[in-house]
Design a protein around this motif. Sequence first.
Motif, short mmCIF file in Angstrom:
data_model
loop_
_atom_site.label_atom_id
_atom_site.label_comp_id
_atom_site.label_asym_id
_atom_site.label_seq_id
_atom_site.Cartn_x
_atom_site.Cartn_y
_atom_site.Cartn_z
N THR A 178 0.86 -1.19 0.00
CA THR A 178 0.00 0.00 0.00
C THR A 178 0.89 1.24 0.00
O THR A 178 2.08 1.17 0.34
CB THR A 178 -0.93 0.04 1.22
N PHE A 179 0.30 2.36 -0.38
CA PHE A 179 1.07 3.59 -0.53
C PHE A 179 0.41 4.71 0.27
O PHE A 179 -0.79 4.94 0.16
CB PHE A 179 1.18 3.98 -2.01
N SER A 180 1.22 5.37 1.08
CA SER A 180 0.71 6.45 1.92
C SER A 180 0.31 7.64 1.06
O SER A 180 0.89 7.90 0.00
CB SER A 180 1.77 6.88 2.93
N ASP A 181 -0.67 8.40 1.53
CA ASP A 181 -1.01 9.67 0.88
C ASP A 181 -0.41 10.85 1.64
O ASP A 181 -0.67 12.01 1.31
CB ASP A 181 -2.54 9.84 0.77
N LYS A 182 0.44 10.56 2.63
CA LYS A 182 1.16 11.60 3.39
C LYS A 182 2.65 11.40 3.15
O LYS A 182 3.33 10.75 3.93
CB LYS A 182 0.83 11.50 4.88
N ASN A 183 3.16 11.97 2.06
CA ASN A 183 4.52 11.69 1.63
C ASN A 183 5.50 12.83 1.82
O ASN A 183 6.69 12.69 1.52
CB ASN A 183 4.50 11.25 0.16
N ASP A 184 5.03 13.97 2.31
CA ASP A 184 5.93 15.09 2.59
C ASP A 184 6.56 14.93 3.97
O ASP A 184 5.95 14.37 4.89
CB ASP A 184 5.17 16.42 2.54
N LEU A 185 7.77 15.45 4.11
CA LEU A 185 8.38 15.51 5.44
C LEU A 185 7.58 16.46 6.31
O LEU A 185 7.19 17.54 5.87
CB LEU A 185 9.83 15.97 5.34
N SER A 186 7.32 16.05 7.53
CA SER A 186 6.48 16.81 8.46
C SER A 186 7.24 17.07 9.75
O SER A 186 7.78 16.14 10.35
CB SER A 186 5.19 16.02 8.75
N SER A 187 7.27 18.32 10.17
CA SER A 187 7.94 18.62 11.44
C SER A 187 7.16 18.03 12.62
O SER A 187 7.75 17.76 13.68
CB SER A 187 8.12 20.13 11.61
N PHE A 188 5.85 17.82 12.45
CA PHE A 188 5.08 17.16 13.51
C PHE A 188 5.52 15.71 13.66
O PHE A 188 5.81 15.25 14.77
CB PHE A 188 3.59 17.25 13.21
N SER A 189 5.60 14.97 12.54
CA SER A 189 6.08 13.59 12.59
C SER A 189 7.51 13.52 13.12
O SER A 189 7.86 12.62 13.88
CB SER A 189 6.01 12.95 11.20
N LEU A 190 8.33 14.49 12.70
CA LEU A 190 9.71 14.56 13.19
C LEU A 190 9.73 14.74 14.71
O LEU A 190 10.52 14.10 15.42
CB LEU A 190 10.44 15.72 12.52
N GLY A 191 8.85 15.59 15.21
CA GLY A 191 8.76 15.81 16.65
C GLY A 191 8.36 14.55 17.40
O GLY A 191 8.87 14.26 18.49
N LEU A 192 7.42 13.78 16.83
CA LEU A 192 7.01 12.52 17.46
C LEU A 192 8.18 11.54 17.52
O LEU A 192 8.39 10.87 18.54
CB LEU A 192 5.86 11.89 16.67
N ALA A 193 8.95 11.46 16.43
CA ALA A 193 10.12 10.59 16.41
C ALA A 193 11.16 11.05 17.43
O ALA A 193 11.79 10.23 18.12
CB ALA A 193 10.73 10.55 15.00
N GLY A 194 11.34 12.36 17.54
CA GLY A 194 12.30 12.90 18.51
C GLY A 194 11.88 12.63 19.94
O GLY A 194 12.71 12.30 20.79
N LEU A 195 10.58 12.78 20.21
CA LEU A 195 10.07 12.51 21.56
C LEU A 195 10.30 11.05 21.94
O LEU A 195 10.71 10.73 23.06
CB LEU A 195 8.59 12.85 21.64
N SER A 196 10.04 10.14 20.98
CA SER A 196 10.26 8.72 21.24
C SER A 196 11.72 8.43 21.55
O SER A 196 12.04 7.71 22.50
CB SER A 196 9.80 7.90 20.02
N ALA A 197 12.63 9.00 20.76
CA ALA A 197 14.07 8.79 20.99
C ALA A 197 14.49 9.36 22.34
O ALA A 197 15.28 8.74 23.07
CB ALA A 197 14.88 9.44 19.86
N TYR A 198 13.97 10.52 22.67
CA TYR A 198 14.31 11.17 23.95
C TYR A 198 13.83 10.32 25.13
O TYR A 198 14.56 10.12 26.10
CB TYR A 198 13.70 12.56 23.99
N ASN A 199 12.60 9.80 25.03
CA ASN A 199 12.03 9.01 26.13
C ASN A 199 12.78 7.68 26.31
O ASN A 199 12.80 7.12 27.41
CB ASN A 199 10.55 8.73 25.87
N LYS A 200 13.37 7.19 25.22
CA LYS A 200 14.12 5.93 25.28
C LYS A 200 15.60 6.16 25.60
O LYS A 200 16.39 5.21 25.60
CB LYS A 200 14.00 5.18 23.96
N ASN A 201 15.98 7.43 25.83
CA ASN A 201 17.38 7.80 26.09
C ASN A 201 18.31 7.36 24.95
O ASN A 201 19.46 6.97 25.18
CB ASN A 201 17.86 7.19 27.41
N ILE A 202 17.78 7.42 23.71
CA ILE A 202 18.60 7.09 22.55
C ILE A 202 19.46 8.30 22.21
O ILE A 202 18.97 9.42 22.09
CB ILE A 202 17.72 6.70 21.35
N ASN A 203 20.75 8.08 22.04
CA ASN A 203 21.66 9.16 21.72
C ASN A 203 21.54 9.50 20.24
O ASN A 203 22.11 8.84 19.38
CB ASN A 203 23.10 8.77 22.05
#
Length: 223
Positions: A178-203
């Motif tokens: 299947t193919f997503s219809d949300k294909n642009d880079l999003s600062s919101f999605s980036l923020g979610l990824a950053g929050l996950s990394a921060y909560n997991k103490n990933i460097n």
Amino acid sequence: MKILSIDTASNLCTVAVLENEKCIKEIIVNDARNHSEKIMPVIEQALLESNLTLQNIDLIVCDKGPGSFTGIRIGVGTVLAFKDSLNIPCIGISSLQALAYNINTNGIICSLIDAKNNNVYFGVFEKKNNIVTQLEEFSFKTIDEIIPILQKYNKIIFVGDGSTQHKEFLHSNFNTSTFSDKNDLSSFSLGLAGLSAYNKNINSDLMPLYLRKSQAERALEKN
């Protein structure tokens, strides 16, 4: 936790303010030529419309690539300046990982960013119970080279402008995909990824992730 997320790795200059996993404000400017001029006013506008200042921010997240070499340098340089002047944690997240957070359903996700001339930046993830796990090393490959790598996965969800560019070819090889219809880079999605990394103490460092040499470096080697 309040998060400022900055993405300048593509033609879009996007800034988002999040409170944990909720988007308070996201601003998108489609003008690749003026990222260096736009980024600070867009950050100021996003904070102003969120009724916040930098002193209220607990985490700054930056897209470190792959993508536009110039755009990556602008974003990383901006966040490094904040890191030097403010006592705020700052982390870098790959654009391939950020794209995976565009997807809201569980499954195997293949993030593809178009790199011209039948080349793509490539990453594979699994999303399960809202947790995104990287399955393959980030790489720069031709679209043909990714096919044997992906054949071990079932029902792949493709995301990113590389998937739209090569949709017919990918579907011919993976007819259950299947193919997503949300294909642009999003600062919101980036923020979610950053929050996950921060909560997991990933460097997650702020070093640019180019995955290939610049056009100038390639030209120099050729000569």
